[in-house]
Each structure stands twice: as structure tokens, then as C-alpha cells.
Design a protein around this motif. Structure first.
Motif, PDB file in Angstrom:
ATOM      1  N   MET A 177       0.823  -1.193   0.000  1.00 48.10           N
ATOM      2  CA  MET A 177       0.000   0.000   0.000  1.00 48.10           C
ATOM      3  C   MET A 177       0.868   1.259   0.000  1.00 48.10           C
ATOM      4  SD  MET A 177      -2.932   1.170  -0.188  1.00 48.10           S
ATOM      5  CE  MET A 177      -4.476   0.851   0.531  1.00 48.10           C
ATOM      6  N   LYS A 178       1.954   1.235   0.708  1.00 48.33           N
ATOM      7  CA  LYS A 178       2.840   2.396   0.773  1.00 48.33           C
ATOM      8  C   LYS A 178       3.440   2.714  -0.597  1.00 48.33           C
ATOM      9  CE  LYS A 178       5.267   5.333   3.253  1.00 48.33           C
ATOM     10  NZ  LYS A 178       4.686   6.522   3.800  1.00 48.33           N
ATOM     11  N   LYS A 179       3.745   1.660  -1.341  1.00 45.25           N
ATOM     12  CA  LYS A 179       4.333   1.853  -2.667  1.00 45.25           C
ATOM     13  C   LYS A 179       3.352   2.579  -3.589  1.00 45.25           C
ATOM     14  CE  LYS A 179       6.341  -0.830  -6.416  1.00 45.25           C
ATOM     15  NZ  LYS A 179       6.611  -2.173  -6.929  1.00 45.25           N
ATOM     16  N   GLU A 180       2.086   2.234  -3.507  1.00 40.34           N
ATOM     17  CA  GLU A 180       1.069   2.896  -4.330  1.00 40.34           C
ATOM     18  C   GLU A 180       0.920   4.369  -3.958  1.00 40.34           C
ATOM     19  OE1 GLU A 180      -0.895   2.061  -6.928  1.00 40.34           O
ATOM     20  OE2 GLU A 180       0.254   0.221  -7.083  1.00 40.34           O
ATOM     21  N   LYS A 191      -4.929   6.801  -7.624  1.00 45.42           N
ATOM     22  CA  LYS A 191      -5.836   7.193  -6.544  1.00 45.42           C
ATOM     23  C   LYS A 191      -7.036   6.254  -6.482  1.00 45.42           C
ATOM     24  CE  LYS A 191      -7.891  11.409  -4.761  1.00 45.42           C
ATOM     25  NZ  LYS A 191      -8.147  12.817  -5.038  1.00 45.42           N
ATOM     26  N   LYS A 192      -7.548   5.891  -7.644  1.00 42.22           N
ATOM     27  CA  LYS A 192      -8.679   4.976  -7.714  1.00 42.22           C
ATOM     28  C   LYS A 192      -8.279   3.591  -7.204  1.00 42.22           C
ATOM     29  CE  LYS A 192     -11.998   3.137 -11.031  1.00 42.22           C
ATOM     30  NZ  LYS A 192     -12.363   3.100 -12.446  1.00 42.22           N
ATOM     31  N   ALA A 193      -7.084   3.128  -7.556  1.00 43.49           N
ATOM     32  CA  ALA A 193      -6.609   1.813  -7.109  1.00 43.49           C
ATOM     33  C   ALA A 193      -6.437   1.788  -5.598  1.00 43.49           C
ATOM     34  CB  ALA A 193      -5.294   1.467  -7.801  1.00 43.49           C
ATOM     35  N   ILE A 194      -5.935   2.853  -5.020  1.00 40.21           N
ATOM     36  CA  ILE A 194      -5.769   2.915  -3.571  1.00 40.21           C
ATOM     37  C   ILE A 194      -7.134   2.880  -2.894  1.00 40.21           C
ATOM     38  CG2 ILE A 194      -5.071   4.434  -1.675  1.00 40.21           C
ATOM     39  CD1 ILE A 194      -2.705   5.293  -3.412  1.00 40.21           C
ATOM     40  N   ARG A 195      -8.089   3.624  -3.441  1.00 39.56           N
ATOM     41  CA  ARG A 195      -9.430   3.647  -2.864  1.00 39.56           C
ATOM     42  C   ARG A 195     -10.081   2.262  -2.936  1.00 39.56           C
ATOM     43  NH1 ARG A 195     -12.720   6.958  -6.186  1.00 39.56           N
ATOM     44  NH2 ARG A 195     -10.978   8.391  -6.102  1.00 39.56           N
ATOM     45  N   GLU A 196      -9.888   1.547  -4.027  1.00 36.22           N
ATOM     46  CA  GLU A 196     -10.475   0.217  -4.186  1.00 36.22           C
ATOM     47  C   GLU A 196      -9.805  -0.789  -3.262  1.00 36.22           C
ATOM     48  OE1 GLU A 196     -10.229  -0.730  -8.301  1.00 36.22           O
ATOM     49  OE2 GLU A 196     -11.904   0.577  -8.839  1.00 36.22           O
ATOM     50  N   ASN A 197      -8.518  -0.636  -3.008  1.00 32.70           N
ATOM     51  CA  ASN A 197      -7.815  -1.558  -2.115  1.00 32.70           C
ATOM     52  C   ASN A 197      -8.219  -1.381  -0.662  1.00 32.70           C
ATOM     53  OD1 ASN A 197      -6.428  -2.859  -4.137  1.00 32.70           O
ATOM     54  ND2 ASN A 197      -4.654  -1.522  -4.002  1.00 32.70           N
TER      55      ASN A 197
END
Length: 66
Positions: A1-4, A58-64
């Protein structure tokens, strides 16, 4: 998660940098210091690419998080 999150911040910084370069290039074209519109168009192209990558990250982080 930090990498994203780091990728997202890098994309945002690059987007802002290329946006500034676009405005500088447009100013130079308008004031006739250079005669090539590519000084404004090429940085804007890269700016749009990094804006798209930023939104996708941003969308990928929100989905994760769900």
C-alpha cells in the motif's frame, strides 16, 4: 500500500511540473520569444499522461481500502 501512495505522489508532482512547463511554453510562444508551439504542447501531453496515471493510482488505492 505504501508503494502505491508514493507512486501517486510522484505522479502528482510530475503533473504539476509539466503543467508549469506548459504555461511557461505558452507564455514564450505568445510573447514571440520562440516560434514553435511545441514548447507548450509537448509538456501538456506529458501532463495529461501523468494526470491520468495519478487518477488511476488514486482509484486503485481507494479500491484496495474497501
Amino acid at each position: 500500500m505504501k508503494k502505491e501512495q508514493v507512486k501517486m505522489k510522484v505522479f502528482l508532482i510530475l503533473y504539476v511540473l509539466f503543467l508549469i512547463l506548459t504555461f511557461v511554453g505558452a507564455f514564450m510562444v505568445i510573447t514571440h520569444k520562440v516560434s514553435n508551439a511545441g514548447y507548450a504542447v509537448i509538456p501538456m501531453l506529458f501532463g495529461l499522461i501523468f494526470a491520468m496515471l495519478y487518477r488511476n493510482s488514486k482509484k486503485a488505492i481507494r479500491e484496495n481500502k474497501k
